[in-house]
Design a protein around this motif. Structure first.
Motif, PDB file in Angstrom:
ATOM      1  N   GLY A  89      27.715  55.067 -27.289  1.00 27.01           N
ATOM      2  CA  GLY A  89      27.918  56.283 -26.761  1.00 27.01           C
ATOM      3  C   GLY A  89      27.189  56.507 -25.335  1.00 27.01           C
ATOM      4  O   GLY A  89      26.650  55.576 -24.953  1.00 27.01           O
ATOM      5  N   THR A  90      27.262  57.565 -24.971  1.00 24.14           N
ATOM      6  CA  THR A  90      26.641  58.267 -23.705  1.00 24.14           C
ATOM      7  C   THR A  90      25.193  57.690 -23.686  1.00 24.14           C
ATOM      8  O   THR A  90      24.391  58.627 -24.509  1.00 24.14           O
ATOM      9  N   PRO A  91      24.545  57.109 -22.856  1.00 21.48           N
ATOM     10  CA  PRO A  91      23.213  56.908 -22.893  1.00 21.48           C
ATOM     11  C   PRO A  91      22.479  58.497 -22.453  1.00 21.48           C
ATOM     12  O   PRO A  91      22.950  59.046 -21.710  1.00 21.48           O
ATOM     13  N   LEU A  92      21.364  58.349 -22.983  1.00 19.19           N
ATOM     14  CA  LEU A  92      20.616  59.833 -22.829  1.00 19.19           C
ATOM     15  C   LEU A  92      19.447  59.557 -21.956  1.00 19.19           C
ATOM     16  O   LEU A  92      18.541  58.754 -21.888  1.00 19.19           O
ATOM     17  N   ARG A  93      19.512  60.552 -20.699  1.00 18.06           N
ATOM     18  CA  ARG A  93      18.135  60.445 -19.980  1.00 18.06           C
ATOM     19  C   ARG A  93      17.136  61.234 -20.441  1.00 18.06           C
ATOM     20  O   ARG A  93      17.261  62.261 -20.879  1.00 18.06           O
ATOM     21  N   VAL A  94      15.681  60.477 -20.632  1.00 16.13           N
ATOM     22  CA  VAL A  94      14.660  61.275 -21.146  1.00 16.13           C
ATOM     23  C   VAL A  94      13.619  61.122 -20.164  1.00 16.13           C
ATOM     24  O   VAL A  94      13.360  60.060 -19.883  1.00 16.13           O
ATOM     25  N   ARG A  95      12.831  62.066 -20.001  1.00 15.93           N
ATOM     26  CA  ARG A  95      11.471  62.282 -19.408  1.00 15.93           C
ATOM     27  C   ARG A  95      10.379  62.436 -20.328  1.00 15.93           C
ATOM     28  O   ARG A  95      10.446  63.599 -20.886  1.00 15.93           O
ATOM     29  N   LEU A  96       9.313  61.686 -20.377  1.00 15.04           N
ATOM     30  CA  LEU A  96       8.133  61.861 -21.011  1.00 15.04           C
ATOM     31  C   LEU A  96       7.056  61.459 -20.512  1.00 15.04           C
ATOM     32  O   LEU A  96       6.704  60.393 -19.860  1.00 15.04           O
ATOM     33  N   LEU A  97       5.875  62.341 -20.546  1.00 16.53           N
ATOM     34  CA  LEU A  97       4.679  61.949 -19.956  1.00 16.53           C
ATOM     35  C   LEU A  97       4.783  61.471 -18.536  1.00 16.53           C
ATOM     36  O   LEU A  97       3.927  60.501 -17.934  1.00 16.53           O
ATOM     37  N   GLY A  98       5.909  61.911 -17.626  1.00 15.08           N
ATOM     38  CA  GLY A  98       6.011  61.834 -16.534  1.00 15.08           C
ATOM     39  C   GLY A  98       6.814  60.354 -16.274  1.00 15.08           C
ATOM     40  O   GLY A  98       7.169  59.823 -15.126  1.00 15.08           O
ATOM     41  N   GLU A  99       7.267  59.783 -17.360  1.00 12.21           N
ATOM     42  CA  GLU A  99       7.972  58.393 -17.354  1.00 12.21           C
ATOM     43  C   GLU A  99       9.346  58.651 -17.493  1.00 12.21           C
ATOM     44  O   GLU A  99       9.846  59.406 -18.483  1.00 12.21           O
ATOM     45  N   ASP A 100      10.113  58.072 -16.758  1.00 10.42           N
ATOM     46  CA  ASP A 100      11.697  58.200 -17.072  1.00 10.42           C
ATOM     47  C   ASP A 100      12.277  57.142 -17.684  1.00 10.42           C
ATOM     48  O   ASP A 100      11.839  56.012 -17.300  1.00 10.42           O
ATOM     49  N   MET A 101      13.097  57.288 -18.687  1.00  9.06           N
ATOM     50  CA  MET A 101      13.593  56.248 -19.755  1.00  9.06           C
ATOM     51  C   MET A 101      14.837  56.751 -20.090  1.00  9.06           C
ATOM     52  O   MET A 101      15.452  57.749 -19.869  1.00  9.06           O
ATOM     53  N   VAL A 102      15.672  55.816 -20.566  1.00 13.08           N
ATOM     54  CA  VAL A 102      17.173  55.898 -21.000  1.00 13.08           C
ATOM     55  C   VAL A 102      17.227  55.362 -22.688  1.00 13.08           C
ATOM     56  O   VAL A 102      16.686  54.399 -22.752  1.00 13.08           O
ATOM     57  N   ILE A 103      17.771  56.501 -23.220  1.00 12.85           N
ATOM     58  CA  ILE A 103      18.034  55.986 -24.891  1.00 12.85           C
ATOM     59  C   ILE A 103      19.355  56.069 -25.110  1.00 12.85           C
ATOM     60  O   ILE A 103      20.443  56.606 -24.650  1.00 12.85           O
ATOM     61  N   PHE A 104      19.778  54.791 -25.953  1.00 13.76           N
ATOM     62  CA  PHE A 104      21.097  54.502 -26.301  1.00 13.76           C
ATOM     63  C   PHE A 104      21.046  53.870 -27.526  1.00 13.76           C
ATOM     64  O   PHE A 104      20.151  53.304 -28.104  1.00 13.76           O
ATOM     65  N   ARG A 105      22.261  53.990 -28.156  1.00 19.61           N
ATOM     66  CA  ARG A 105      22.350  53.220 -29.515  1.00 19.61           C
ATOM     67  C   ARG A 105      23.693  52.101 -29.456  1.00 19.61           C
ATOM     68  O   ARG A 105      24.667  52.783 -28.813  1.00 19.61           O
ATOM     69  N   ASP A 106      23.318  51.130 -29.625  1.00 15.64           N
ATOM     70  CA  ASP A 106      24.318  49.952 -29.244  1.00 15.64           C
ATOM     71  C   ASP A 106      25.288  49.618 -30.452  1.00 15.64           C
ATOM     72  O   ASP A 106      25.290  50.453 -31.480  1.00 15.64           O
ATOM     73  N   THR A 107      26.115  48.741 -30.177  1.00 14.17           N
ATOM     74  CA  THR A 107      27.163  48.437 -31.045  1.00 14.17           C
ATOM     75  C   THR A 107      26.902  48.378 -32.614  1.00 14.17           C
ATOM     76  O   THR A 107      27.609  48.607 -33.416  1.00 14.17           O
ATOM     77  N   GLU A 108      25.535  47.814 -33.000  1.00  9.45           N
ATOM     78  CA  GLU A 108      25.317  47.636 -34.060  1.00  9.45           C
ATOM     79  C   GLU A 108      24.409  48.659 -34.604  1.00  9.45           C
ATOM     80  O   GLU A 108      23.911  48.330 -35.766  1.00  9.45           O
ATOM     81  N   GLY A 109      24.196  49.785 -33.900  1.00  4.39           N
ATOM     82  CA  GLY A 109      23.494  50.913 -34.435  1.00  4.39           C
ATOM     83  C   GLY A 109      21.946  50.772 -34.052  1.00  4.39           C
ATOM     84  O   GLY A 109      21.419  51.937 -34.488  1.00  4.39           O
ATOM     85  N   ARG A 110      21.674  49.913 -33.376  1.00  4.63           N
ATOM     86  CA  ARG A 110      20.205  49.795 -33.091  1.00  4.63           C
ATOM     87  C   ARG A 110      19.895  50.876 -31.788  1.00  4.63           C
ATOM     88  O   ARG A 110      20.907  50.997 -30.940  1.00  4.63           O
ATOM     89  N   VAL A 111      18.701  51.548 -31.897  1.00  2.00           N
ATOM     90  CA  VAL A 111      18.521  52.434 -30.652  1.00  2.00           C
ATOM     91  C   VAL A 111      17.438  51.414 -29.600  1.00  2.00           C
ATOM     92  O   VAL A 111      16.532  51.027 -30.242  1.00  2.00           O
TER      93      VAL A 111
END
Length: 423
Positions: A23-45
């Motif tokens: 699905g669509t990757p999710l942009r997340v900011r935590l403690l001033g750090e920018d990351m991207v969260i995604f679930r892959d084809t096998e269901g791993r995050v």
């Protein structure tokens, strides 16, 4: 404080935001750090540094396919562990192909959330699920809302029992015939009209618990109305339940001037549906908060759509939804409130305890000591608040306290230490 936070697992997003494989990757900011969260084809995050290590373009725009996230710029692709699995712009025999990695954060899923470890990758702490993770997924409902101010002034609202009798009085009205907080579709009924509770605080290894003691409507000479709240360092608060569901909050730092507010309603057997919970709180996605960013429709700039005519008709605030009522107070203090101008009263014991405890905890981390609440042995799954009418003289410190908590040091010495501070 950032080092203290990084000794705890951090909630990055709700599982529902990355539920879809590829699905669509999710942009997340935590403690001033920018990351991207995604679930892959096998269901791993996966949780990766948002910027591609090649030329620093955002991976949030990338293609999520075939067990990896592919940067649009040059086609470099990374799996959930940060390994480069394809580098289409490089020769097939390039040494860089076998050594390239990007920063990947360890990930866990529990209690409706994706959690990430942002601390030392060589010293990943065991993951302890929170108390609401003991309920079935279908019995966990979550409100999410962006706050435009520092996390600490948001958290101080969660540990302030006194304000609910005023700010939320239209949503938590006094009622006869109830023995505790009683939930309807539109309100939580209370058996007390007392707006000046007596507060007591008890230090614990996970932070502290405190109680707001009020006079009940009935039998005030022989009973007390007790509302106990737990502060679980560094950003979690378990607030008093009602007769249908338990309540927990996480006040998570996005950066110094922005906070993500989560409010969890949960119960092993009863509870409230996700849709009903968001409607009750005035936090429906697409109606009250924007999709993806969870920024509010009611803001400081539009006075939170405050309805003065409703106020004249009896609504105390004229602002819809308990979270937005709180946001109006927190954000109106400024991005980072100047606490030198505060004039605290007796109802602010928990506020003073929080400031003192976290200040000392940050100093301890700076000296190289473990972060408050980060040690093993704390029974997070069993930490519970309490709410109800009890006989006068009841020792509130023993209400809803598990044997595990008693074993790790919630003793008289720790109580005395903090009571001396807050007296």
């Amino acid at each position: 404080m950032g080092e203290l936070m990084r000794q705890h697992w951090m909630p990055a997003c709700m599982i529902e935001e990355v539920a879809e494989r590829d699905g669509t990757p999710l942009r997340v900011r935590l403690l001033g750090e920018d990351m991207v969260i995604f679930r892959d084809t096998e269901g791993r995050v996966g949780a990766l540094d948002e910027k591609c290590p090649h030329r620093r373009a955002s991976l949030a725009f990338g293609r999520n396919e075939e067990c990896g996230l592919r940067c649009l710029y040059h086609g470099w692709k990374f799996d959930v562990d940060g390994n480069a699995v394809d580098m289409s712009s490089e020769p097939v025999d390039a040494k860089l192909r076998s050594t390239m990695k990007t920063k990947a954060y360890p990930v866990r899923e529990a209690g409706g959330f994706v959690w990430v470890w942002m601390g030392d990758p060589d010293q990943v702490a065991p993951f302890d699920a929170p108390n609401w993770a003991t309920a079935p997924d279908r019995k966990i409902s979550i409100v999410k809302m962006h706050g435009s101010c520092n996390w600490a002034q948001v958290l101080e609202g969660s540990i302030d029992s006194a304000h609910s009798s005023s700010l939320h009085s239209s949503n938590m009205p006094t009622a006869t015939g109830v023995s505790g907080s009683t939930a309807t579709d539109t309100a939580w009924l209370r058996p007390s009209a007392d707006k000046a509770p007596r507060l007591e605080v008890q230090k614990t290894p996970f932070g502290f618990r405190y109680v707001a003691i009020r006079k009940p409507i009935v039998n005030e000479d022989t009973t007390d109305y007790i509302r106990m709240t737990l502060f679980v360092a560094p950003f979690t608060v378990h607030i008093p339940s009602n007769d249908q569901y338990h309540l927990s909050q996480m006040l998570v730092p996005i950066d110094d001037e922005n906070t993500m507010f989560y409010w969890i309603a949960w119960h092993p057997t009863k509870g409230i549906s996700q849709d009903a919970w968001r409607k009750f709180c005035g936090a429906e996605i697409g109606k009250d908060v924007e999709p993806i960013t969870f920024r509010k429709i009611r803001t400081l700039e539009n006075n939170y759509l405050q309805d003065r005519e409703a106020m004249k008709a009896g609504d105390f605030t004229g602002i819809y939804g308990i979270p937005t009522q709180d946001m109006a107070m927190w954000e109106s203090m400024g991005k980072i409130a100047d606490r030198g101008d505060d004039r605290l009263g007796s109802s602010d014991k928990a506020i003073f305890a929080f400031r003192t405890q976290m200040y000392r905890a940050a100093q301890a981390v700076a000296r190289g000591e473990p972060a408050l609440g980060a040690g093993t042995g704390i029974p997070h799954a069993k930490l519970m608040s309490f709410e109800g009418i009890v006989p006068k003289g009841t020792d509130w410190r023993l209400l809803n306290v598990s044997e595990e908590e008693m074993a790790i040091g919630a003793d008289q010495k720790s109580r005395t230490d903090l009571e001396e501070i807050v007296s």
